[in-house]
Design a protein around this motif. Structure first.
Motif, PDB file in Angstrom:
ATOM      1  N   GLY A 138     -19.326 -26.357  13.028  1.00 12.38           N
ATOM      2  CA  GLY A 138     -20.049 -27.440  13.688  1.00 12.38           C
ATOM      3  C   GLY A 138     -21.433 -27.578  13.074  1.00 12.38           C
ATOM      4  O   GLY A 138     -21.719 -27.009  12.012  1.00 12.38           O
ATOM      5  N   ALA A 139     -22.291 -28.324  13.755  1.00  7.10           N
ATOM      6  CA  ALA A 139     -23.663 -28.499  13.282  1.00  7.10           C
ATOM      7  C   ALA A 139     -24.329 -27.129  13.147  1.00  7.10           C
ATOM      8  O   ALA A 139     -24.064 -26.217  13.940  1.00  7.10           O
ATOM      9  N   SER A 165     -31.699 -28.933  10.582  1.00 13.53           N
ATOM     10  CA  SER A 165     -30.309 -28.912  11.025  1.00 13.53           C
ATOM     11  C   SER A 165     -29.497 -29.907  10.209  1.00 13.53           C
ATOM     12  O   SER A 165     -30.049 -30.825   9.601  1.00 13.53           O
ATOM     13  N   PRO A 192     -25.338 -31.794  10.362  1.00 12.66           N
ATOM     14  CA  PRO A 192     -24.042 -31.906  11.028  1.00 12.66           C
ATOM     15  C   PRO A 192     -22.922 -31.422  10.100  1.00 12.66           C
ATOM     16  O   PRO A 192     -23.088 -31.361   8.884  1.00 12.66           O
TER      17      PRO A 192
END
Length: 149
Positions: free
Chosen positions: A94-95, A36, A38
């Motif tokens: 967004g993330a 992931s 950000p």
């Protein structure tokens, strides 16, 4: 098997761009790697995720999966990308995540056989790019592994 924390440290040390992007390893196994990132360090002028960051996360997830599978097989290898393709379906605000998998898992035994016989082999790995629980892009790439003595 290497832990997600150890994989993250390895990526940040060996591929500094992953640290600049603030990539984190959500999960890591021989079946899939989920990374992931950000939005902040990956934002563009439209306040959405930069396309290069999206593609990079897909590449990193795919590369990491291959790296882990080779470690699990007990093989020391250098892994490089040979070719890639990226499809972008929706803006990311967004993330976001990338989840990797072998494009053709049934080809793994032949890949390993070629690698041990010829000291180099190619394999396709894919990543889905995810945002808000939906697929927003797809990465596909061919990677080459070189057996290290």
């Amino acid at each position: 098997m290497i832990s997600p924390r150890d994989l993250e440290a390895y990526l940040h040390e060996q591929i500094p761009l992953s640290a600049a992007m603030e990539v984190s390893v959500r999960s890591a196994s021989a079946e899939a790697v989920v990374l992931s990132a950000p939005l902040g360090p990956n934002i563009n002028h439209k306040r959405t995720a930069f396309g290069g960051s999206i593609a990079t996360l897909g590449i990193l997830a795919a590369w990491s999966l291959l790296h882990l599978r080779l470690l699990e097989a007990g093989l020391r290898c250098e892994v490089v990308i040979q070719s890639s393709h990226m499809d972008y379906d929706k803006p990311i605000t967004g993330a976001f995540e990338a989840r990797s998998a072998l494009a053709e898992p049934e080809g793994w035994p032949a890949f390993l056989k070629m690698l041990t016989r010829r000291k180099a082999a190619r394999i396709a790995v894919a990543s889905q790019l995810l945002f808000e629980d939906g697929v927003v892009g797809r990465f596909s790439g061919k990677f080459v592994a070189f057996l290290v003595a």
